[in-house]
Design a protein around this motif. Structure first.
Motif, PDB file in Angstrom:
ATOM      1  N   ALA A  50       0.832  -1.204   0.000  1.00  0.00           N
ATOM      2  CA  ALA A  50       0.000   0.000   0.000  1.00  0.00           C
ATOM      3  C   ALA A  50       0.870   1.259   0.000  1.00  0.00           C
ATOM      4  O   ALA A  50       0.575   2.238  -0.698  1.00  0.00           O
ATOM      5  CB  ALA A  50      -0.936  -0.005   1.206  1.00  0.00           C
ATOM      6  N   ASP A  51       1.958   1.238   0.766  1.00  0.00           N
ATOM      7  CA  ASP A  51       2.862   2.390   0.810  1.00  0.00           C
ATOM      8  C   ASP A  51       3.523   2.619  -0.543  1.00  0.00           C
ATOM      9  O   ASP A  51       3.657   3.762  -1.004  1.00  0.00           O
ATOM     10  CB  ASP A  51       3.938   2.175   1.891  1.00  0.00           C
ATOM     11  CG  ASP A  51       3.370   2.229   3.296  1.00  0.00           C
ATOM     12  OD1 ASP A  51       2.267   2.775   3.464  1.00  0.00           O
ATOM     13  OD2 ASP A  51       4.039   1.721   4.218  1.00  0.00           O
ATOM     14  N   GLU A  53       2.365   1.642  -3.507  1.00  0.00           N
ATOM     15  CA  GLU A  53       1.360   2.076  -4.470  1.00  0.00           C
ATOM     16  C   GLU A  53       0.970   3.538  -4.240  1.00  0.00           C
ATOM     17  O   GLU A  53       0.704   4.281  -5.191  1.00  0.00           O
ATOM     18  CB  GLU A  53       0.134   1.172  -4.376  1.00  0.00           C
ATOM     19  CG  GLU A  53       0.395  -0.233  -4.907  1.00  0.00           C
ATOM     20  CD  GLU A  53      -0.790  -1.156  -4.738  1.00  0.00           C
ATOM     21  OE1 GLU A  53      -1.743  -0.763  -4.020  1.00  0.00           O
ATOM     22  OE2 GLU A  53      -0.767  -2.256  -5.310  1.00  0.00           O
ATOM     23  N   LYS A  54       0.956   3.948  -2.979  1.00  0.00           N
ATOM     24  CA  LYS A  54       0.660   5.348  -2.680  1.00  0.00           C
ATOM     25  C   LYS A  54       1.755   6.246  -3.249  1.00  0.00           C
ATOM     26  O   LYS A  54       1.474   7.285  -3.865  1.00  0.00           O
ATOM     27  CB  LYS A  54       0.542   5.553  -1.174  1.00  0.00           C
ATOM     28  CG  LYS A  54       0.211   6.991  -0.784  1.00  0.00           C
ATOM     29  CD  LYS A  54       0.074   7.141   0.725  1.00  0.00           C
ATOM     30  CE  LYS A  54      -0.240   8.579   1.095  1.00  0.00           C
ATOM     31  NZ  LYS A  54      -0.345   8.740   2.571  1.00  0.00           N
ATOM     32  N   ALA A  57       1.362   6.470  -6.903  1.00  0.00           N
ATOM     33  CA  ALA A  57       0.263   7.360  -7.284  1.00  0.00           C
ATOM     34  C   ALA A  57       0.622   8.828  -7.081  1.00  0.00           C
ATOM     35  O   ALA A  57       0.183   9.695  -7.839  1.00  0.00           O
ATOM     36  CB  ALA A  57      -0.989   7.011  -6.477  1.00  0.00           C
ATOM     37  N   GLU A  58       1.426   9.124  -6.051  1.00  0.00           N
ATOM     38  CA  GLU A  58       1.794  10.504  -5.752  1.00  0.00           C
ATOM     39  C   GLU A  58       2.523  11.162  -6.920  1.00  0.00           C
ATOM     40  O   GLU A  58       2.429  12.368  -7.131  1.00  0.00           O
ATOM     41  CB  GLU A  58       2.685  10.555  -4.500  1.00  0.00           C
ATOM     42  CG  GLU A  58       1.978  10.220  -3.201  1.00  0.00           C
ATOM     43  CD  GLU A  58       1.049  11.331  -2.741  1.00  0.00           C
ATOM     44  OE1 GLU A  58       1.223  12.459  -3.216  1.00  0.00           O
ATOM     45  OE2 GLU A  58       0.161  11.057  -1.933  1.00  0.00           O
ATOM     46  N   LYS A  61       0.230  12.991  -9.178  1.00  0.00           N
ATOM     47  CA  LYS A  61      -0.590  14.079  -8.652  1.00  0.00           C
ATOM     48  C   LYS A  61      -0.065  15.432  -9.114  1.00  0.00           C
ATOM     49  O   LYS A  61       1.123  15.597  -9.376  1.00  0.00           O
ATOM     50  CB  LYS A  61      -0.597  14.041  -7.113  1.00  0.00           C
ATOM     51  CG  LYS A  61      -1.495  12.946  -6.547  1.00  0.00           C
ATOM     52  CD  LYS A  61      -1.609  13.102  -5.050  1.00  0.00           C
ATOM     53  CE  LYS A  61      -2.574  12.070  -4.486  1.00  0.00           C
ATOM     54  NZ  LYS A  61      -2.745  12.226  -3.042  1.00  0.00           N
ATOM     55  N   GLU A  67      -4.598  17.463  -4.157  1.00  0.00           N
ATOM     56  CA  GLU A  67      -5.147  16.142  -4.370  1.00  0.00           C
ATOM     57  C   GLU A  67      -5.563  15.995  -5.822  1.00  0.00           C
ATOM     58  O   GLU A  67      -5.869  16.961  -6.504  1.00  0.00           O
ATOM     59  CB  GLU A  67      -6.382  15.919  -3.463  1.00  0.00           C
ATOM     60  CG  GLU A  67      -6.044  15.856  -1.988  1.00  0.00           C
ATOM     61  CD  GLU A  67      -5.203  14.635  -1.663  1.00  0.00           C
ATOM     62  OE1 GLU A  67      -5.422  13.599  -2.284  1.00  0.00           O
ATOM     63  OE2 GLU A  67      -4.321  14.752  -0.801  1.00  0.00           O
ATOM     64  N   ASN A  91      -4.176   4.911 -10.975  1.00  0.00           N
ATOM     65  CA  ASN A  91      -2.803   4.937 -10.469  1.00  0.00           C
ATOM     66  C   ASN A  91      -1.844   4.106 -11.309  1.00  0.00           C
ATOM     67  O   ASN A  91      -0.813   3.672 -10.847  1.00  0.00           O
ATOM     68  CB  ASN A  91      -2.771   4.407  -9.020  1.00  0.00           C
ATOM     69  CG  ASN A  91      -3.520   5.321  -8.090  1.00  0.00           C
ATOM     70  OD1 ASN A  91      -3.623   6.506  -8.345  1.00  0.00           O
ATOM     71  ND2 ASN A  91      -4.060   4.762  -7.030  1.00  0.00           N
ATOM     72  N   ASN A  95      -1.058  -0.914 -10.431  1.00  0.00           N
ATOM     73  CA  ASN A  95      -1.964  -0.686  -9.321  1.00  0.00           C
ATOM     74  C   ASN A  95      -3.359  -1.204  -9.644  1.00  0.00           C
ATOM     75  O   ASN A  95      -4.024  -1.792  -8.813  1.00  0.00           O
ATOM     76  CB  ASN A  95      -2.024   0.812  -8.987  1.00  0.00           C
ATOM     77  CG  ASN A  95      -2.805   1.077  -7.703  1.00  0.00           C
ATOM     78  OD1 ASN A  95      -2.624   0.371  -6.727  1.00  0.00           O
ATOM     79  ND2 ASN A  95      -3.678   2.054  -7.720  1.00  0.00           N
ATOM     80  N   GLN A  99      -5.156  -4.134  -7.499  1.00  0.00           N
ATOM     81  CA  GLN A  99      -6.376  -3.805  -6.787  1.00  0.00           C
ATOM     82  C   GLN A  99      -7.489  -4.780  -7.143  1.00  0.00           C
ATOM     83  O   GLN A  99      -8.225  -5.244  -6.299  1.00  0.00           O
ATOM     84  CB  GLN A  99      -6.823  -2.374  -7.121  1.00  0.00           C
ATOM     85  CG  GLN A  99      -6.025  -1.296  -6.405  1.00  0.00           C
ATOM     86  CD  GLN A  99      -6.527   0.091  -6.723  1.00  0.00           C
ATOM     87  OE1 GLN A  99      -7.264   0.292  -7.678  1.00  0.00           O
ATOM     88  NE2 GLN A  99      -6.114   1.055  -5.948  1.00  0.00           N
TER      89      GLN A  99
END
Length: 370
Positions: A50-51, A53-54, A57-58, A61, A67, A91, A95, A99
């Motif tokens: 999860a970290d 993938e976050k 995704a960042e 952004k 956001e 993402n 991802n 998911q």
């Protein structure tokens, strides 16, 4: 140090390989850990993924820490007018795939036991050494060595085939409803695709014209005629002694086998009226731990249960050697049709799958008609 998308993607893939290796240890019982430790480690894998993938995704952004855009029902309406598609997750391909299919694995036992191969490619090649190296020969000092004439290097190919589902949503539901329909769509389609893949892993057949798609366990078992044990003439249900014989047949292999069957088939086994202390002990083992002669029995409502002549009732299979190939992610495309007030959301995914080798499977079947 900030990592690039390529580096983060490599980290995600490496973590997935590490998780699969750990799951193999759990399945085969080779690791030194108890159930609580295993659950804790799996939770740690999920957090690390999860970290990553976050972080992945960042990168996509907008600058300034803002956001990303949250899509609303009206966004879907506008997207439909412009004939463009919206991808679940937003993402990136890795991802999206994780998911969708990790969600499947957590909710479905048999899909959590098979092996997934994630790729953007239309096919996946798996090298297979079959039937394996023969035993080494005794060799005298200075003697010659003969070439192994038993093993053969082959390649089995998984070719993906499309799965699609369409949901029609009225204009009123999209524009007047206070609940964002788009926020519900991923889970709705995820459940539908999970059910379809679950069925295919058990009894799917390849598309004959292209040999693409999912070749299910029952289909592969039928192809391995040498691995089929037919029941006695006139017998349409498995007896405890039949099931024990199948378990003993696979107990000597170095892969972990499970016997898969429909609950209706299992119920008939429990109804075996054969006398004997062995039958009583086998039934107790089945009821208490769903095991017989040390081999796990997996019940699955989607497994075939037909009892006609030639029908396979139970299959012994090393599930980790069943590979599912996943190409890309799942996408939802909103479609508008002239003269129709509905918006049609079409979801698509591309999957394929098969057992590494049909010779992996052993089965019990109703005696075929002569």
């Amino acid at each position: 140090m900030i990592k690039t998308k390529a580096e983060l993607r490599a980290d995600i893939e490496a973590l997935e390989l590490e998780r699969r290796s750990f799951m193999e240890e759990v399945r085969h019982g080779t690791g030194e850990f108890n159930e609580e430790e295993a659950k804790s480690k799996l939770a740690d894998f999920d957090k690390r993924r999860a970290d990553l993938e976050k972080a992945y995704a960042e990168i996509d952004k907008p600058e300034g820490g803002k956001e990303g855009i949250t899509l609303t029902n009206r966004d879907f309406v506008e997207a439909a007018k412009e004939m463009r598609s919206i991808t679940i997750g937003g993402n990136g391909k890795i991802n999206q795939v994780q998911q969708l299919f990790e969600g499947i694995g957590e909710k479905d036992g048999i899909l959590n036991a098979v092996t997934f191969d994630y790729s953007d490619n239309a096919s996946t090649n798996i090298p297979v050494l079959e039937p394996g190296l023969e035993e080494p020969a005794d060799t005298a000092e200075g003697g010659s060595i003969n070439e192994d004439d038993e093993a053969e290097m082959k390649t089995t190919e998984i070719q993906v085939y499309g799965l699609a589902s369409v949901l029609g949503v009225t204009a009123e539901a999209l524009q007047l409803n206070t609940v964002d329909i788009q926020s519900k769509l991923p889970e709705l389609f995820r459940k539908a695709f999970r059910k379809k893949l679950h069925t295919k892993v058990l009894q799917g057949t390849l598309v004959s014209s292209t040999q693409k798609g999912v070749k299910g366990i029952w289909t592969s078992a039928a192809a391995n005629t040498a691995g089929i044990t037919q029941l006695a003439s006139g017998q349409t249900s498995i007896k405890c002694s039949d099931l024990a014989g199948l378990a003993l047949k696979v107990s000597g292999y170095d892969e972990t086998f499970e016997i898969v069957m429909n609950p209706a088939t299992y119920q008939n086994i429990l109804s075996d009226v054969t006398d004997g202390e062995d039958v009583k002990l086998y039934k107790e083992s089945l009821i208490r731990s769903k095991e017989i002669e040390g081999v796990k029995v997996r019940l699955d409502a989607k497994a075939p249960k037909a009892t006609s002549a030639g029908s396979i009732l139970a299959v012994a299979v090393p599930l980790s050697r069943f590979h599912v190939g996943v190409a890309g992610g799942i996408t939802i495309t909103p479609i508008k049709v002239k003269g129709d007030s509905k918006t049609y959301f079409q979801a698509e995914a591309f999957v394929g799958g098969k057992q590494v080798s049909d010779t992996d499977l052993f089965s019990l079947a109703v005696k075929a008609s002569s």
